[in-house]
Structures are given as structure tokens and as C-alpha cells.
Motif scaffolding. Structure first.
Motif, mmCIF file in Angstrom:
data_model
loop_
_atom_site.group_PDB
_atom_site.id
_atom_site.type_symbol
_atom_site.label_atom_id
_atom_site.label_comp_id
_atom_site.label_asym_id
_atom_site.label_seq_id
_atom_site.Cartn_x
_atom_site.Cartn_y
_atom_site.Cartn_z
ATOM 1 N N LEU A 165 0.838 -1.205 0.000
ATOM 2 C CA LEU A 165 0.000 0.000 0.000
ATOM 3 C C LEU A 165 0.869 1.249 0.000
ATOM 4 O O LEU A 165 0.595 2.214 -0.732
ATOM 5 C CB LEU A 165 -0.919 -0.015 1.218
ATOM 6 C CG LEU A 165 -1.833 1.195 1.410
ATOM 7 C CD1 LEU A 165 -2.791 1.333 0.232
ATOM 8 C CD2 LEU A 165 -2.606 1.080 2.725
ATOM 9 N N PHE A 166 1.940 1.249 0.810
ATOM 10 C CA PHE A 166 2.837 2.411 0.860
ATOM 11 C C PHE A 166 3.480 2.645 -0.502
ATOM 12 O O PHE A 166 3.584 3.786 -0.960
ATOM 13 C CB PHE A 166 3.910 2.198 1.925
ATOM 14 C CG PHE A 166 4.839 3.378 2.094
ATOM 15 C CD1 PHE A 166 4.527 4.385 2.993
ATOM 16 C CD2 PHE A 166 6.002 3.481 1.368
ATOM 17 C CE1 PHE A 166 5.369 5.480 3.160
ATOM 18 C CE2 PHE A 166 6.855 4.574 1.516
ATOM 19 C CZ PHE A 166 6.532 5.572 2.417
ATOM 20 N N ALA A 172 2.495 12.092 0.840
ATOM 21 C CA ALA A 172 3.459 13.148 0.540
ATOM 22 C C ALA A 172 4.185 13.601 1.801
ATOM 23 O O ALA A 172 5.389 13.827 1.789
ATOM 24 C CB ALA A 172 2.745 14.335 -0.102
ATOM 25 N N ARG A 173 3.418 13.728 2.900
ATOM 26 C CA ARG A 173 3.982 14.273 4.133
ATOM 27 C C ARG A 173 3.427 13.524 5.336
ATOM 28 O O ARG A 173 2.250 13.152 5.357
ATOM 29 C CB ARG A 173 3.644 15.769 4.263
ATOM 30 C CG ARG A 173 4.217 16.606 3.134
ATOM 31 C CD ARG A 173 3.840 18.080 3.256
ATOM 32 N NE ARG A 173 2.437 18.369 2.986
ATOM 33 C CZ ARG A 173 1.899 18.460 1.773
ATOM 34 N NH1 ARG A 173 2.624 18.227 0.700
ATOM 35 N NH2 ARG A 173 0.612 18.774 1.624
ATOM 36 N N VAL A 198 -0.571 12.880 4.997
ATOM 37 C CA VAL A 198 -1.157 13.744 3.972
ATOM 38 C C VAL A 198 -0.825 13.200 2.586
ATOM 39 O O VAL A 198 0.351 12.986 2.250
ATOM 40 C CB VAL A 198 -0.633 15.191 4.103
ATOM 41 C CG1 VAL A 198 -1.170 16.056 2.967
ATOM 42 C CG2 VAL A 198 -1.010 15.783 5.458
ATOM 43 N N TRP A 199 -1.876 12.979 1.802
ATOM 44 C CA TRP A 199 -1.731 12.652 0.382
ATOM 45 C C TRP A 199 -2.138 13.894 -0.405
ATOM 46 O O TRP A 199 -3.244 14.413 -0.246
ATOM 47 C CB TRP A 199 -2.630 11.473 0.004
ATOM 48 C CG TRP A 199 -2.127 10.167 0.511
ATOM 49 C CD1 TRP A 199 -1.403 9.237 -0.186
ATOM 50 C CD2 TRP A 199 -2.311 9.621 1.823
ATOM 51 N NE1 TRP A 199 -1.121 8.161 0.620
ATOM 52 C CE2 TRP A 199 -1.663 8.363 1.858
ATOM 53 C CE3 TRP A 199 -2.961 10.079 2.980
ATOM 54 C CZ2 TRP A 199 -1.650 7.566 3.003
ATOM 55 C CZ3 TRP A 199 -2.942 9.293 4.114
ATOM 56 C CH2 TRP A 199 -2.290 8.037 4.120
ATOM 57 N N ASP A 200 -1.243 14.382 -1.239
ATOM 58 C CA ASP A 200 -1.442 15.656 -1.929
ATOM 59 C C ASP A 200 -1.430 15.396 -3.427
ATOM 60 O O ASP A 200 -0.382 15.393 -4.064
ATOM 61 C CB ASP A 200 -0.321 16.619 -1.521
ATOM 62 C CG ASP A 200 -0.628 18.058 -1.857
ATOM 63 O OD1 ASP A 200 -1.518 18.298 -2.686
ATOM 64 O OD2 ASP A 200 0.028 18.947 -1.294
ATOM 65 N N TRP A 201 -2.613 15.159 -3.977
ATOM 66 C CA TRP A 201 -2.755 14.752 -5.375
ATOM 67 C C TRP A 201 -3.369 15.860 -6.230
ATOM 68 O O TRP A 201 -3.957 15.593 -7.278
ATOM 69 C CB TRP A 201 -3.648 13.516 -5.463
ATOM 70 C CG TRP A 201 -3.133 12.293 -4.778
ATOM 71 C CD1 TRP A 201 -1.852 11.830 -4.769
ATOM 72 C CD2 TRP A 201 -3.904 11.338 -4.019
ATOM 73 N NE1 TRP A 201 -1.770 10.657 -4.058
ATOM 74 C CE2 TRP A 201 -3.007 10.329 -3.583
ATOM 75 C CE3 TRP A 201 -5.247 11.243 -3.673
ATOM 76 C CZ2 TRP A 201 -3.419 9.236 -2.818
ATOM 77 C CZ3 TRP A 201 -5.664 10.152 -2.912
ATOM 78 C CH2 TRP A 201 -4.756 9.161 -2.497
ATOM 79 N N THR A 202 -3.252 17.098 -5.827
ATOM 80 C CA THR A 202 -3.964 18.182 -6.494
ATOM 81 C C THR A 202 -3.466 18.397 -7.922
ATOM 82 O O THR A 202 -2.275 18.629 -8.140
ATOM 83 C CB THR A 202 -3.786 19.496 -5.707
ATOM 84 O OG1 THR A 202 -4.076 19.247 -4.345
ATOM 85 C CG2 THR A 202 -4.706 20.569 -6.252
ATOM 86 N N GLU A 220 13.099 4.026 -4.893
ATOM 87 C CA GLU A 220 12.111 3.641 -3.896
ATOM 88 C C GLU A 220 11.228 4.840 -3.535
ATOM 89 O O GLU A 220 11.703 5.968 -3.441
ATOM 90 C CB GLU A 220 12.801 3.108 -2.628
ATOM 91 C CG GLU A 220 13.525 4.142 -1.783
ATOM 92 C CD GLU A 220 14.914 4.527 -2.283
ATOM 93 O OE1 GLU A 220 15.646 5.214 -1.558
ATOM 94 O OE2 GLU A 220 15.253 4.137 -3.423
ATOM 95 N N PRO A 221 9.918 4.613 -3.354
ATOM 96 C CA PRO A 221 9.035 5.716 -2.957
ATOM 97 C C PRO A 221 9.302 6.128 -1.521
ATOM 98 O O PRO A 221 9.666 5.307 -0.672
ATOM 99 C CB PRO A 221 7.633 5.108 -3.107
ATOM 100 C CG PRO A 221 7.830 3.649 -2.930
ATOM 101 C CD PRO A 221 9.183 3.342 -3.488
ATOM 102 N N TYR A 222 9.162 7.400 -1.238
ATOM 103 C CA TYR A 222 9.337 7.849 0.141
ATOM 104 C C TYR A 222 8.396 9.003 0.445
ATOM 105 O O TYR A 222 7.949 9.724 -0.446
ATOM 106 C CB TYR A 222 10.785 8.247 0.425
ATOM 107 C CG TYR A 222 11.245 9.553 -0.192
ATOM 108 C CD1 TYR A 222 11.093 10.769 0.478
ATOM 109 C CD2 TYR A 222 11.844 9.574 -1.451
ATOM 110 C CE1 TYR A 222 11.509 11.959 -0.084
ATOM 111 C CE2 TYR A 222 12.274 10.760 -2.026
ATOM 112 C CZ TYR A 222 12.096 11.941 -1.333
ATOM 113 O OH TYR A 222 12.518 13.119 -1.904
ATOM 114 N N ALA A 223 8.089 9.140 1.714
ATOM 115 C CA ALA A 223 7.292 10.252 2.215
ATOM 116 C C ALA A 223 8.190 11.153 3.038
ATOM 117 O O ALA A 223 9.155 10.688 3.666
ATOM 118 C CB ALA A 223 6.140 9.738 3.072
#
Length: 232
Positions: A165-166, A172-173, A198-202, A220-223
Motif C-alpha cells: 500500500l505504501f 506526501a507528508r 497527507v496525500w497531496d494529489w492536487t 524507492e518511494p518515500y514520504a
């Protein structure tokens, strides 16, 4: 009894007595988020409302309105009977409470209902339901979503699906709370550290638009994990 056993016992009792995990959000938890995200929220909203889809007795949404934001609210059910918690002005007690404010029935399951607004701020159920909220937010093509979750949500033991899922829906934050909130106001703070994810998909305003997360040197994805936000 070990600390882990005590915690497991408390969680089990909570799910038995409170299966919908109704935990009213103290105002200082909302204010902590707004100290770091208010300007971003204002830019994303562009005059529109914030949707609170697990509104309970309306405390989180009320704090957002006190900060000058408009809100729409919904929940899967009315607050549990016997909580002793007020519904708030104009909410009533029937299955269509707050219908006038919402422009429709307030009773709605976030996991299956229609999108009421593209921006969500809420304190969802924890555990697998929290993961379902994240997936549903993406499916609804939300522009912005802030969820209050345990700080270790994505590192839960024996939850490899959280790793996936991650990777698929990286926040984002992450803003850890620098304090432990007390859901009931009776001097019993939550037993685990919490954070605002916080997911920031604007569209047009975010590097995450298109659901593509920020990536490290190996792809690798990171927040972005920030310093704790304090009680105000």
C-alpha cells in the motif's frame, strides 16, 4: 502483564465495545494539523469545502470551521448511544441529521458512497479500515487527503500488504503529533503515537499528481517525515 499484552487487551476491548471506533477528535489535534497545512489546504480548496467523512459528533469539522474553512460531513452511522457526547447545534438525532448543511443525507459509508468533495480531512478507523480509507481516497480521485493514523501504521508487524500500500499510494507528508491526545477527556491518552498522513494529489499543484510519489536514489518511494507538531 506485559505492556504489549495490556495494549492488546485494551484494543480488543475497544473493538468489542466500540466496533465503529468512535473516538472524538480533540480540537488541539486539528489545530496541530492546521499549523502546518492550513495554507496548503486553502490553496487546494480554492473556496470549496473540506469533506469530513467519519464525522462522528462533528468535533473535527467544527474546529475546521472555527479556522475559517467550509465543511461537509458524513458518517456511516450516528454517534453510538450512551457516549454522553453532544451532536452539536442543528445536528438532530435521526438518520438524516445535518441534511440541511450537507445538501443530502449525512449517513454514508465512505468506503462505498459517492464523493462529496475532493478534499478530505478525517480521523478514520485504524487498522485495516484505515488502509481501506486510503485506497478509497485514491479511487474517488481526491485531490488532497489528511488522515490521522498511528505513526507506525505502515510498519505494522505481519502486514506486508501495508508495504504494498505504501509503495502504491505513498503519502506526501507525515506530521507526527508531539503529544498523545485524550479521546474522552478523562485523562486517558491514546497508548500509541499518532501522526497526520497527507496525500497531496492536487492537479497542477502537486508533484504527486498522477499518484506518482517522490522517489529516492534507488527508485524507492518515500514520504517526507517532518518534526512533530505540538499542541496549540
Amino acid at each position: 502483564m506485559s505492556g504489549l499484552k495490556r495494549l492488546a487487551g485494551r484494543i480488543g476491548a475497544t473493538l468489542t465495545d466500540n466496533p465503529l471506533q468512535f473516538h472524538p477528535t480533540p480540537p488541539e489535534v486539528v489545530r496541530a494539523l492546521l499549523t502546518v497545512e492550513a495554507r496548503r489546504l486553502a490553496a487546494v480548496l480554492n473556496g470549496g469545502p473540506i469533506w469530513e467523512p467519519a464525522c462522528g459528533d462533528g468535533r473535527l469539522a467544527a474546529e475546521l470551521r472555527r479556522a475559517g474553512f467550509r465543511t461537509v460531513e458524513s458518517d456511516i452511522s450516528a454517534p453510538p448511544s450512551g457516549t454522553g457526547l453532544p451532536l452539536g447545534p442543528g445536528q438532530g438525532s435521526g438518520p438524516r441529521r445535518r441534511a440541511r448543511d450537507l445538501g443530502g443525507p449525512a449517513i454514508q459509508d465512505f468506503l462505498s458512497g459517492a464523493r462529496r468533495a475532493p478534499v478530505v480531512v478525517t480521523n478514520p478507523p485504524f487498522g485495516d479500515d484505515g488502509a481501506a480509507f486510503i485506497r478509497r481516497g485514491a479511487a474517488l480521485e481526491l485531490h488532497y487527503m489528511a488522515l490521522l493514523l498511528p505513526l507506525g501504521f505502515f510498519t505494522a508487524a505481519e502486514k506486508s500488504n501495508r508495504d504494498r500500500l505504501f509503495a502504491a499510494l505513498t503519502p506526501a507528508r507525515i506530521w507526527p503529533l508531539g503529544f498523545r491526545p485524550d479521546w474522552t477527556g478523562q485523562g486517558n491518552p491514546v497508548p500509541m503515537p499518532l501522526a497526520w498522513f497527507v496525500w497531496d494529489w492536487t492537479p497542477g499543484l502537486s508533484r504527486q499528481h498522477g499518484r506518482d510519489p517522490e522517489r529516492g536514489p534507488r527508485g524507492e518511494p518515500y514520504a517526507r517525515l517532518y518534526a512533530p507538531v505540538r499542541r496549540t
